[in-house]
Scaffold this motif. Sequence first.
Motif, PDB file in Angstrom:
ATOM      1  N   LEU A   1       3.332   8.707  -0.400  1.00 53.68           N
ATOM      2  CA  LEU A   1       3.481   7.300  -0.766  1.00 53.68           C
ATOM      3  C   LEU A   1       2.266   6.499  -0.323  1.00 53.68           C
ATOM      4  CD1 LEU A   1       7.243   6.659   0.112  1.00 53.68           C
ATOM      5  CD2 LEU A   1       6.221   6.977  -2.153  1.00 53.68           C
ATOM      6  N   ASP A   2       1.662   6.911   0.790  1.00 54.10           N
ATOM      7  CA  ASP A   2       0.459   6.267   1.303  1.00 54.10           C
ATOM      8  C   ASP A   2      -0.656   6.339   0.264  1.00 54.10           C
ATOM      9  OD1 ASP A   2      -1.482   5.200   3.061  1.00 54.10           O
ATOM     10  OD2 ASP A   2      -2.075   7.222   3.640  1.00 54.10           O
ATOM     11  N   THR A   3      -0.832   7.526  -0.333  1.00 51.72           N
ATOM     12  CA  THR A   3      -1.880   7.718  -1.323  1.00 51.72           C
ATOM     13  C   THR A   3      -1.581   6.942  -2.598  1.00 51.72           C
ATOM     14  OG1 THR A   3      -2.445   9.914  -0.473  1.00 51.72           O
ATOM     15  CG2 THR A   3      -3.078   9.427  -2.735  1.00 51.72           C
ATOM     16  N   ILE A   4      -0.346   6.972  -3.033  1.00 49.42           N
ATOM     17  CA  ILE A   4       0.034   6.238  -4.237  1.00 49.42           C
ATOM     18  C   ILE A   4      -0.200   4.740  -4.040  1.00 49.42           C
ATOM     19  CG2 ILE A   4       1.967   5.578  -5.718  1.00 49.42           C
ATOM     20  CD1 ILE A   4       3.142   8.350  -5.238  1.00 49.42           C
ATOM     21  N   GLY A   5       0.177   4.239  -2.860  1.00 52.92           N
ATOM     22  CA  GLY A   5      -0.040   2.825  -2.571  1.00 52.92           C
ATOM     23  C   GLY A   5      -1.516   2.468  -2.590  1.00 52.92           C
ATOM     24  N   ALA A   6      -2.350   3.353  -2.019  1.00 52.90           N
ATOM     25  CA  ALA A   6      -3.790   3.110  -1.996  1.00 52.90           C
ATOM     26  C   ALA A   6      -4.356   3.094  -3.411  1.00 52.90           C
ATOM     27  CB  ALA A   6      -4.486   4.179  -1.159  1.00 52.90           C
ATOM     28  N   VAL A   7      -3.888   4.014  -4.249  1.00 54.79           N
ATOM     29  CA  VAL A   7      -4.364   4.077  -5.637  1.00 54.79           C
ATOM     30  C   VAL A   7      -4.009   2.804  -6.399  1.00 54.79           C
ATOM     31  CG1 VAL A   7      -4.006   5.226  -7.862  1.00 54.79           C
ATOM     32  CG2 VAL A   7      -4.396   6.590  -5.809  1.00 54.79           C
ATOM     33  N   VAL A   8      -2.800   2.321  -6.217  1.00 56.00           N
ATOM     34  CA  VAL A   8      -2.363   1.098  -6.896  1.00 56.00           C
ATOM     35  C   VAL A   8      -3.228  -0.086  -6.461  1.00 56.00           C
ATOM     36  CG1 VAL A   8      -0.500  -0.582  -7.115  1.00 56.00           C
ATOM     37  CG2 VAL A   8       0.009   1.866  -7.242  1.00 56.00           C
ATOM     38  N   VAL A   9      -3.433  -0.235  -5.149  1.00 54.46           N
ATOM     39  CA  VAL A   9      -4.234  -1.354  -4.642  1.00 54.46           C
ATOM     40  C   VAL A   9      -5.672  -1.256  -5.138  1.00 54.46           C
ATOM     41  CG1 VAL A   9      -5.178  -2.426  -2.569  1.00 54.46           C
ATOM     42  CG2 VAL A   9      -2.801  -1.672  -2.603  1.00 54.46           C
ATOM     43  N   LEU A  10      -6.254  -0.057  -5.083  1.00 54.18           N
ATOM     44  CA  LEU A  10      -7.641   0.108  -5.522  1.00 54.18           C
ATOM     45  C   LEU A  10      -7.794  -0.180  -7.009  1.00 54.18           C
ATOM     46  CD1 LEU A  10      -8.786   3.314  -3.589  1.00 54.18           C
ATOM     47  CD2 LEU A  10      -9.010   0.917  -2.951  1.00 54.18           C
ATOM     48  N   SER A  11      -6.812   0.225  -7.802  1.00 53.14           N
ATOM     49  CA  SER A  11      -6.865  -0.017  -9.243  1.00 53.14           C
ATOM     50  C   SER A  11      -6.839  -1.513  -9.542  1.00 53.14           C
ATOM     51  CB  SER A  11      -5.683   0.670  -9.938  1.00 53.14           C
ATOM     52  OG  SER A  11      -5.726   2.075  -9.753  1.00 53.14           O
ATOM     53  N   ILE A  12      -5.960  -2.239  -8.852  1.00 49.81           N
ATOM     54  CA  ILE A  12      -5.879  -3.687  -9.043  1.00 49.81           C
ATOM     55  C   ILE A  12      -7.179  -4.358  -8.601  1.00 49.81           C
ATOM     56  CG2 ILE A  12      -4.710  -5.790  -8.283  1.00 49.81           C
ATOM     57  CD1 ILE A  12      -2.143  -4.141  -8.052  1.00 49.81           C
ATOM     58  N   CYS A  13      -7.720  -3.887  -7.473  1.00 50.66           N
ATOM     59  CA  CYS A  13      -8.978  -4.454  -6.976  1.00 50.66           C
ATOM     60  C   CYS A  13     -10.096  -4.294  -7.996  1.00 50.66           C
ATOM     61  CB  CYS A  13      -9.377  -3.777  -5.666  1.00 50.66           C
ATOM     62  SG  CYS A  13      -8.376  -4.255  -4.247  1.00 50.66           S
ATOM     63  N   PHE A  14     -10.170  -3.128  -8.606  1.00 50.13           N
ATOM     64  CA  PHE A  14     -11.231  -2.882  -9.588  1.00 50.13           C
ATOM     65  C   PHE A  14     -11.053  -3.749 -10.826  1.00 50.13           C
ATOM     66  CE2 PHE A  14     -12.903  -0.658 -13.315  1.00 50.13           C
ATOM     67  CZ  PHE A  14     -14.236  -0.531 -12.943  1.00 50.13           C
ATOM     68  N   LEU A  15      -9.833  -3.799 -11.343  1.00 49.96           N
ATOM     69  CA  LEU A  15      -9.565  -4.543 -12.574  1.00 49.96           C
ATOM     70  C   LEU A  15      -9.791  -6.044 -12.411  1.00 49.96           C
ATOM     71  CD1 LEU A  15      -6.357  -2.684 -13.825  1.00 49.96           C
ATOM     72  CD2 LEU A  15      -8.692  -2.486 -14.719  1.00 49.96           C
ATOM     73  N   LEU A  16      -9.510  -6.576 -11.223  1.00 50.23           N
ATOM     74  CA  LEU A  16      -9.692  -8.005 -10.977  1.00 50.23           C
ATOM     75  C   LEU A  16     -11.068  -8.326 -10.394  1.00 50.23           C
ATOM     76  CD1 LEU A  16      -6.204  -8.971  -9.487  1.00 50.23           C
ATOM     77  CD2 LEU A  16      -6.992  -9.180 -11.845  1.00 50.23           C
ATOM     78  N   GLY A  17     -11.514  -7.506  -9.455  1.00 48.97           N
ATOM     79  CA  GLY A  17     -12.757  -7.803  -8.759  1.00 48.97           C
ATOM     80  C   GLY A  17     -14.009  -7.573  -9.571  1.00 48.97           C
ATOM     81  N   PHE A  18     -14.001  -6.578 -10.437  1.00 48.75           N
ATOM     82  CA  PHE A  18     -15.192  -6.272 -11.237  1.00 48.75           C
ATOM     83  C   PHE A  18     -15.589  -7.447 -12.131  1.00 48.75           C
ATOM     84  CE2 PHE A  18     -17.231  -4.457 -15.031  1.00 48.75           C
ATOM     85  CZ  PHE A  18     -18.330  -3.852 -14.438  1.00 48.75           C
ATOM     86  N   PRO A  19     -14.695  -7.931 -12.990  1.00 44.61           N
ATOM     87  CA  PRO A  19     -15.071  -9.090 -13.814  1.00 44.61           C
ATOM     88  C   PRO A  19     -15.269 -10.370 -12.994  1.00 44.61           C
ATOM     89  CG  PRO A  19     -12.744  -8.580 -14.101  1.00 44.61           C
ATOM     90  CD  PRO A  19     -13.337  -7.451 -13.322  1.00 44.61           C
ATOM     91  N   GLY A  20     -14.522 -10.494 -11.883  1.00 36.79           N
ATOM     92  CA  GLY A  20     -14.648 -11.686 -11.054  1.00 36.79           C
ATOM     93  C   GLY A  20     -16.035 -11.825 -10.458  1.00 36.79           C
ATOM     94  N   ASN A  21     -16.575 -10.738  -9.931  1.00 35.25           N
ATOM     95  CA  ASN A  21     -17.906 -10.791  -9.331  1.00 35.25           C
ATOM     96  C   ASN A  21     -18.998 -10.944 -10.384  1.00 35.25           C
ATOM     97  OD1 ASN A  21     -17.889 -10.319  -6.253  1.00 35.25           O
ATOM     98  ND2 ASN A  21     -16.377  -8.867  -6.994  1.00 35.25           N
ATOM     99  N   ILE A  22     -18.790 -10.358 -11.558  1.00 33.77           N
ATOM    100  CA  ILE A  22     -19.749 -10.545 -12.646  1.00 33.77           C
ATOM    101  C   ILE A  22     -19.780 -12.013 -13.052  1.00 33.77           C
ATOM    102  CG2 ILE A  22     -20.187 -10.077 -15.079  1.00 33.77           C
ATOM    103  CD1 ILE A  22     -19.334  -7.229 -14.638  1.00 33.77           C
TER     104      ILE A  22
END
Length: 293
Positions: A25-46
């Motif tokens: 569950l630790d790994t699944i949680g990390a994957v979910v958080v990282l995926s959200i970070c990428f989808l939101l943070g990538f366009p945000g920083n651009i």
Amino acid sequence: MEQLNSTMFAPNISSTPGPPRLASLDTIGAVVVLSICFLLGFPGNIAVIIFKLKQEHLTSVSQSLMLNLAVSDLLCLLTLPLWIYTLLESWTFGLVACKILAVLVYCSIYGSMLTVTALSVQRYIQVVYLQRSLQEGKKRLLALIWLVAMILSIPALVISQLTTDLPSTQCRFRYSSNSQRVATLLAEVLAGFASFSVIAFAYISLHRKLNQTAFFNNPQTTRLVTSIVVTFFFLWMPYLIMNMLGIAAISLNDNGLMTMYLENKNIFGALTFVNSCLNPLLYAFASRKLQRR
């Protein structure tokens, strides 16, 4: 900053075999958080790079620091797809790529942390000492930020290795001794607390100054300043606490504490990436309010 899963992220510091990633569950949680970070943070920083730097309310120094923050956050976020894939499957890119990407992640995260610290100091100097700023040493400041970030990232280059004793090959941290692991964790803790201490001091002092100056004394500005400090605290402090837990577990040779550390470090490490998503909004908005005179 051992940060993400792999302690900072990809290179997990655990060196002992474990269950498949998807079973955790630790790994699944990390994957979910990282995926959200990428989808939101990538366009945000651009968006920050393209639009925010052109606004007149930002001084030259603030523009440079904002750009540096966006670039460092963007570099970090760009590696997330690889780490997500590795968490779910295996590392298939070789040892050299493992070391390079681990260093890139650490360097970008330290660069982001140091830039946030510099922004805090810059705002404090601008408001409290109206005519003074870091303008004259802007280039040297940026060079210093990345130099320090690279130096702090050296441990990632040394201890990142490929492990084949698991169900799949992984890019992880492999320590030669418990002393090396403690030293690595301690360095991350000290760097994190040092940055937070400087930021907290700058904003607490700035908050007092704003309250004493009628021109700056408005609830909205106070909320903005408070949100920056609170966000940094809540996204980073859990990770730093987990690092301290790991140090205690090794020092006391406590299997219970070590198990708690290994089971929770991934998700708490992943939370630090949320900072890269929020930085563009928090600092661009705060800059507009704090520098409007």
